[in-house]
Design an enzyme around this catalytic site. Structure first.
Site, PDB file in Angstrom:
ATOM      1  N   ASP A   1      -2.225 -12.968   5.733  1.00  0.00           N
ATOM      2  CA  ASP A   1      -0.905 -12.643   6.278  1.00  0.00           C
ATOM      3  C   ASP A   1       0.128 -13.019   5.223  1.00  0.00           C
ATOM      4  OD1 ASP A   1       1.555 -12.678   7.542  1.00  0.00           O
ATOM      5  OD2 ASP A   1       0.851 -13.794   9.296  1.00  0.00           O
TER       6      ASP A   1
ATOM      7  N   ASN B   1      12.130   0.020   4.600  1.00  0.00           N
ATOM      8  CA  ASN B   1      12.601   1.413   4.646  1.00  0.00           C
ATOM      9  C   ASN B   1      13.919   1.497   3.878  1.00  0.00           C
ATOM     10  OD1 ASN B   1      14.797   0.789   6.641  1.00  0.00           O
ATOM     11  ND2 ASN B   1      13.007   0.320   7.919  1.00  0.00           N
TER      12      ASN B   1
ATOM     13  N   GLY C   1       5.357  -3.420  11.463  1.00  0.00           N
ATOM     14  CA  GLY C   1       4.434  -3.742  10.374  1.00  0.00           C
ATOM     15  C   GLY C   1       4.821  -5.001   9.622  1.00  0.00           C
ATOM     16  N   VAL C   2       4.606  -4.963   8.319  1.00  0.00           N
ATOM     17  CA  VAL C   2       4.852  -6.147   7.499  1.00  0.00           C
ATOM     18  C   VAL C   2       6.355  -6.454   7.451  1.00  0.00           C
ATOM     19  CG1 VAL C   2       4.925  -4.963   5.242  1.00  0.00           C
ATOM     20  CG2 VAL C   2       4.073  -7.297   5.387  1.00  0.00           C
ATOM     21  N   ASP C   3       7.185  -5.442   7.505  1.00  0.00           N
ATOM     22  CA  ASP C   3       8.644  -5.609   7.511  1.00  0.00           C
ATOM     23  C   ASP C   3       9.070  -6.445   8.726  1.00  0.00           C
ATOM     24  OD1 ASP C   3      11.305  -5.227   6.831  1.00  0.00           O
ATOM     25  OD2 ASP C   3      11.357  -3.092   7.314  1.00  0.00           O
TER      26      ASP C   3
ATOM     27  N   SER D   1       3.085   1.350   1.872  1.00  0.00           N
ATOM     28  CA  SER D   1       3.003   2.747   2.353  1.00  0.00           C
ATOM     29  C   SER D   1       1.744   3.098   3.143  1.00  0.00           C
ATOM     30  CB  SER D   1       3.133   3.771   1.201  1.00  0.00           C
ATOM     31  OG  SER D   1       4.480   3.975   0.848  1.00  0.00           O
ATOM     32  N   THR D   2       0.785   2.164   3.271  1.00  0.00           N
ATOM     33  CA  THR D   2      -0.486   2.578   3.888  1.00  0.00           C
ATOM     34  C   THR D   2      -0.556   2.330   5.394  1.00  0.00           C
ATOM     35  OG1 THR D   2      -1.622   0.479   3.432  1.00  0.00           O
ATOM     36  CG2 THR D   2      -1.720   2.172   1.719  1.00  0.00           C
ATOM     37  N   GLY D   3       0.551   1.862   5.992  1.00  0.00           N
ATOM     38  CA  GLY D   3       0.596   1.688   7.443  1.00  0.00           C
ATOM     39  C   GLY D   3       1.366   2.835   8.069  1.00  0.00           C
TER      40      GLY D   3
ATOM     41  N   TYR E   1       3.706   4.566   6.970  1.00  0.00           N
ATOM     42  CA  TYR E   1       4.015   5.677   6.064  1.00  0.00           C
ATOM     43  C   TYR E   1       2.793   6.534   5.708  1.00  0.00           C
ATOM     44  CZ  TYR E   1       8.921   4.302   5.398  1.00  0.00           C
ATOM     45  OH  TYR E   1      10.258   4.019   5.578  1.00  0.00           O
TER      46      TYR E   1
HETATM   47  N1  AR6 Z   1       0.698  -9.378   5.996  1.00  0.00           N
HETATM   48  C1  AR6 Z   1       0.131  -8.487   5.150  1.00  0.00           C
HETATM   49  N2  AR6 Z   1       0.017  -7.167   5.416  1.00  0.00           N
HETATM   50  C2  AR6 Z   1       0.496  -6.739   6.601  1.00  0.00           C
HETATM   51  C3  AR6 Z   1       1.117  -7.596   7.558  1.00  0.00           C
HETATM   52  C4  AR6 Z   1       1.201  -8.971   7.206  1.00  0.00           C
HETATM   53  N3  AR6 Z   1       1.770  -9.860   8.033  1.00  0.00           N
HETATM   54  N4  AR6 Z   1       1.480  -6.845   8.634  1.00  0.00           N
HETATM   55  C5  AR6 Z   1       1.101  -5.573   8.385  1.00  0.00           C
HETATM   56  N5  AR6 Z   1       0.495  -5.507   7.164  1.00  0.00           N
HETATM   57  P1  AR6 Z   1       3.494  -1.027   7.079  1.00  0.00           P
HETATM   58  P2  AR6 Z   1       4.529   1.092   5.294  1.00  0.00           P
HETATM   59  C6  AR6 Z   1      -0.080  -4.349   6.463  1.00  0.00           C
HETATM   60  O1  AR6 Z   1       3.464  -0.100   8.216  1.00  0.00           O
HETATM   61  O2  AR6 Z   1       3.344   1.946   5.555  1.00  0.00           O
HETATM   62  C7  AR6 Z   1       8.074  -0.474   8.735  1.00  0.00           C
HETATM   63  O3  AR6 Z   1       8.489  -0.213  10.041  1.00  0.00           O
HETATM   64  C8  AR6 Z   1      -0.493  -3.147   7.283  1.00  0.00           C
HETATM   65  O4  AR6 Z   1      -1.749  -3.394   7.897  1.00  0.00           O
HETATM   66  O5  AR6 Z   1       4.022  -2.405   7.293  1.00  0.00           O
HETATM   67  O6  AR6 Z   1       5.038   0.952   3.874  1.00  0.00           O
HETATM   68  C9  AR6 Z   1       9.215  -0.409   7.716  1.00  0.00           C
HETATM   69  O7  AR6 Z   1      10.450  -0.769   8.280  1.00  0.00           O
HETATM   70  C10 AR6 Z   1      -0.575  -2.083   6.206  1.00  0.00           C
HETATM   71  O8  AR6 Z   1      -1.832  -2.177   5.519  1.00  0.00           O
HETATM   72  O9  AR6 Z   1       4.368  -0.431   5.835  1.00  0.00           O
HETATM   73  C11 AR6 Z   1       9.191   1.023   7.293  1.00  0.00           C
HETATM   74  O10 AR6 Z   1       9.955   1.834   8.152  1.00  0.00           O
HETATM   75  C12 AR6 Z   1       0.511  -2.490   5.209  1.00  0.00           C
HETATM   76  O11 AR6 Z   1       0.898  -3.820   5.589  1.00  0.00           O
HETATM   77  C13 AR6 Z   1       7.737   1.410   7.377  1.00  0.00           C
HETATM   78  O12 AR6 Z   1       7.156   0.540   8.345  1.00  0.00           O
HETATM   79  C14 AR6 Z   1       1.727  -1.607   5.192  1.00  0.00           C
HETATM   80  O13 AR6 Z   1       2.010  -1.144   6.503  1.00  0.00           O
HETATM   81  C15 AR6 Z   1       7.002   1.202   6.071  1.00  0.00           C
HETATM   82  O14 AR6 Z   1       5.693   1.671   6.195  1.00  0.00           O
END
Ligand code: AR6
Length: 176
Positions: free
Chosen positions: A16, A30, A38-40, A123-125, A127
């Protein structure tokens, strides 16, 4: 998995990113820096409101760029917010934009004297970027950067699932 290139350790772990105590962690934000899921969402939740206060003042961040804020209550000193591309089909400049997001984050860290940095899989969640293709862009970009620049001592990927750790590890093994 861990290897060293040009004085910089490259590490891949499952975990994490909000628990990281590196100089900076990278947020998959974003372009409005508006927070989200997600991570944000996790980073803002753990880091507290000081991070969003700075994001509001900065106002936004184009896809492929990066900005920096305080780490707030996080163990990491700073949060580097970068914006990866929304994946459509791979033919809409996605690899270039994703590479830019990693490169700009690393450049910003170097310019601030930050030596250790943790990345999520940008970008792999939400996006939708396929993890294998994203891992190739991410790791190629990072390897090229640490070969060309000194100053960073640790670049760590904190992958959220065993599947992602396996994907990134397989890619790194192929690239070195
Ligand atoms: N630690 C590490 N990785 C994580 C965590 C964590 N605590 N939580 C999620 N992940 P995403 P994106 C992973 O969707 O695709 C947001 O709403 C997750 O499993 O967080 O770049 C923003 O505001 C995945 O593998 O980011 C944007 O609008 C990775 O982080 C949008 O999502 C990225 O997933 C960005 O989308």
């Amino acid at each position: 998995m861990r290897l060293e290139i040009n004085g910089c350790a490259i590490e891949l772990i499952r975990g994490d990113i909000t628990l990281e105590a590196t100089g900076a962690i990278v947020n998959a934000a974003n372009s409005r820096l508006a927070g989200g899921g997600g991570v944000d969402g996790a980073i803002h939740r753990v880091g507290g409101p000081a991070i969003m206060d700075e994001c509001r003042k900065i106002g936004g961040c184009p896809t492929g760029s990066a900005v920096i804020t305080t780490g707030g209550n996080l163990k990491a000193g700073y949060v580097i917010h970068t914006v990866g591309p929304v994946y459509r089909d791979g033919a809409h400049n996605e690899p270039t934009l994703l590479a830019n997001a990693y490169r700009e984050s690393l450049s910003l860290a170097l310019s601030k004297g930050i030596k250790t940095i943790s990345f999520p899989s940008i970008s792999t969640g939400t996006y939708g970027y396929p993890a294998k293709a994203a891992s190739e862009v991410a790791l190629k970009t990072i390897l090229a950067f640490v070969k060309a620049h000194t100053g960073l001592t640790l670049v760590r990927f904190v992958l959220f699932s065993d599947a992602d750790l396996k994907t990134y590890s397989g890619t790194l093994l192929r690239l070195v």
